[in-house]
Each structure stands twice: as structure tokens, then as C-alpha cells.
Scaffold this active site. Structure first.
Site, short mmCIF file in Angstrom:
data_model
loop_
_atom_site.label_atom_id
_atom_site.label_comp_id
_atom_site.label_asym_id
_atom_site.label_seq_id
_atom_site.Cartn_x
_atom_site.Cartn_y
_atom_site.Cartn_z
N ARG A 21 0.85 -1.20 0.00
CA ARG A 21 0.00 0.00 0.00
C ARG A 21 0.88 1.25 0.00
NH1 ARG A 21 -3.70 3.06 3.27
NH2 ARG A 21 -2.64 2.58 5.20
N ARG A 77 -10.26 3.32 -1.64
CA ARG A 77 -9.03 2.90 -0.97
C ARG A 77 -8.70 3.87 0.15
NH1 ARG A 77 -7.68 -2.03 -2.87
NH2 ARG A 77 -7.97 -2.01 -5.12
N ASN A 129 -13.10 14.36 1.05
CA ASN A 129 -13.76 13.11 0.67
C ASN A 129 -15.27 13.29 0.75
OD1 ASN A 129 -14.00 10.21 0.16
ND2 ASN A 129 -14.55 10.01 2.32
N HIS A 159 -18.84 11.21 1.23
CA HIS A 159 -19.31 9.93 1.77
C HIS A 159 -20.84 9.92 1.88
CE1 HIS A 159 -19.15 6.16 3.89
NE2 HIS A 159 -20.02 6.65 4.76
N ASP A 199 -13.19 7.50 6.32
CA ASP A 199 -14.39 8.35 6.39
C ASP A 199 -14.45 9.12 7.71
OD1 ASP A 199 -15.14 7.39 3.87
OD2 ASP A 199 -16.13 5.66 4.75
#
Ligand code: GRF
Length: 201
Positions: free
Chosen positions: A65, A91, A107, A109, A145
Site C-alpha cells: 500500500r 481505498r 472526501n 461519503h 471516512d
């Protein structure tokens, strides 16, 4: 001010498309300069059709990763974005990536965070039997998140909703909410100071 935006996706890319439209229509003082995916996906094709540069940093092609994250960081940084938007990017971003774009990495969500984080936010809200869910735009930190919240909007759950119908209605909201969040950041009306979202007029 006109800021370059990098958008990270893994799937359909309807929010990326809505953001491109909002930029083109002058609702957002910026331009989507690149769309980056961690896998081959429909959104990459859409972006290419819109004339936007695309990059695929295939997670499966890397040994770890961290290696993948370093490549992702370098590719995104090469476009010198003022804002990096994760919209359906499936990811967890490594700490090095989060640090590189701190304060300009957001982000989207499909729930009212902190409720129902994770890959199945819509399904989990339905399973929990709540009558309202929604969407959240937040600054990204090291957790999934999670991070200072910028904007949220509620979406009522209808009695006959399934995951598909509810997610579609949430996306209708997201197609407005994400451009709004980008506008606030690019106009300098919202900044991140430490873990606090600071709003100025
Ligand atoms: C959106 O609901 C977003 O909140 C979530 O993934 C979905 C992406 O949809 N993280 P799309 O690819 O933009 O259509």
C-alpha cells in the site's frame, strides 16, 4: 481565483462529472485537471470523453500500500492541484498521501458521518432502520471516512427504499454538495486550521 482540481475515483464517476459541469458553468472557480483511479473503471472513460487527463494507478500492480501510495502521491502532485477530491475512491489513502495534501484533500461519503462510515454507508443506514441519512463532505485524515466535516445534507429514507434507490437520491444531493464544498475551499471561505474547519465570509 481559479484552482486546479484532482479527482480520485474508483467507479462510475457521476460526482466527478457533476463537478466538471459545475466548473464549466462557472459555479466552481476551478477546473478538473486530472482524474485518477486505482483501477480500470467507467469514470475514467467518462473523464477521457470530457477531454480531461486521466491516470490509472492500479493498486494491484504494487507490492504494498505504501509503494502504491507513493506513486499516487507523485502522480497527483505532478498536476500541482490546489484541491484533491476523493469521490467514490475505494481505498484508504496512506499517511504520506494525506500529509502531502493536508488542508486541501476532501472526501465525499454517502451518510451523515460519523454514522455509517465504510464501504457500505447506504446499506448500513437501511439495515439500522434510521429514517434519515444523507451525505458528508469532510477533510481527510488517517482514518476511514473520518476528519473535520465541511458540509452535510440530510436525505430522508422512504419506506420502499432499497440500496439502489436510496443511493441514487443521495447522489442527487451529492452532485450539488460536492461542487458547493469545492467552491467554498477555492474561494478561501473555508480553511482547515489544525482539526478545525474555519469559515470566513
Ligand atoms: C458516492 O455516493 C460517494 O459518496 C461515495 O461513492 C459514491 C460515488 O459515486 N464515496 P459516483 O462514482 O460519483 O457515481
Amino acid at each position: 481565483m481559479s484552482g486546479r482540481i484532482a479527482v480520485l475515483i474508483s467507479g462510475t464517476g457521476s460526482n466527478m462529472e457533476a463537478l466538471v459541469r459545475a466548473c464549466n458553468e462557472g459555479e466552481v472557480p476551478g477546473d478538473v485537471g486530472v482524474v485518477v483511479a486505482d483501477r480500470d473503471c467507467a469514470g475514467l472513460k467518462t473523464a477521457a470523453e470530457l477531454g480531461i487527463a486521466t491516470e490509472m494507478i492500479d493498486f494491484k500492480a504494487f507490492g504494498s500500500r505504501e509503494e502504491w501510495g507513493e506513486k499516487l502521491r507523485a502522480v497527483v502532485a505532478s498536476y500541482e492541484p490546489e484541491l484533491v477530491v476523493s469521490a467514490g475512491f475505494m481505498r484508504l489513502m496512506p499517511p504520506g498521501f494525506v500529509d502531502a495534501f493536508s488542508g486541501r484533500l476532501i472526501n465525499l461519503h454517502p451518510s451523515l458521518l460519523p454514522q455509517f462510515p465504510g464501504a457500505h454507508g447506504v446499506r448500513d443506514a437501511l439495515a439500522a432502520g434510521v429514517d434519515t441519512t444523507g451525505s458528508t463532505v469532510h477533510f481527510v485524515d488517517y482514518e476511514v471516512d473520518h476528519g473535520p466535516i465541511l458540509l452535510q445534507e440530510e436525505v430522508p429514507i422512504e419506506p420502499d427504499d432499497d440500496e439502489r434507490t436510496l443511493h441514487e437520491r443521495i447522489k442527487q444531493v451529492e452532485h450539488r454538495l460536492l461542487p458547493q464544498a469545492c467552491r467554498l475551499i477555492l474561494e478561501g471561505k473555508v480553511t482547515l486550521k489544525g482539526r478545525n474547519v474555519v469559515v470566513s465570509s
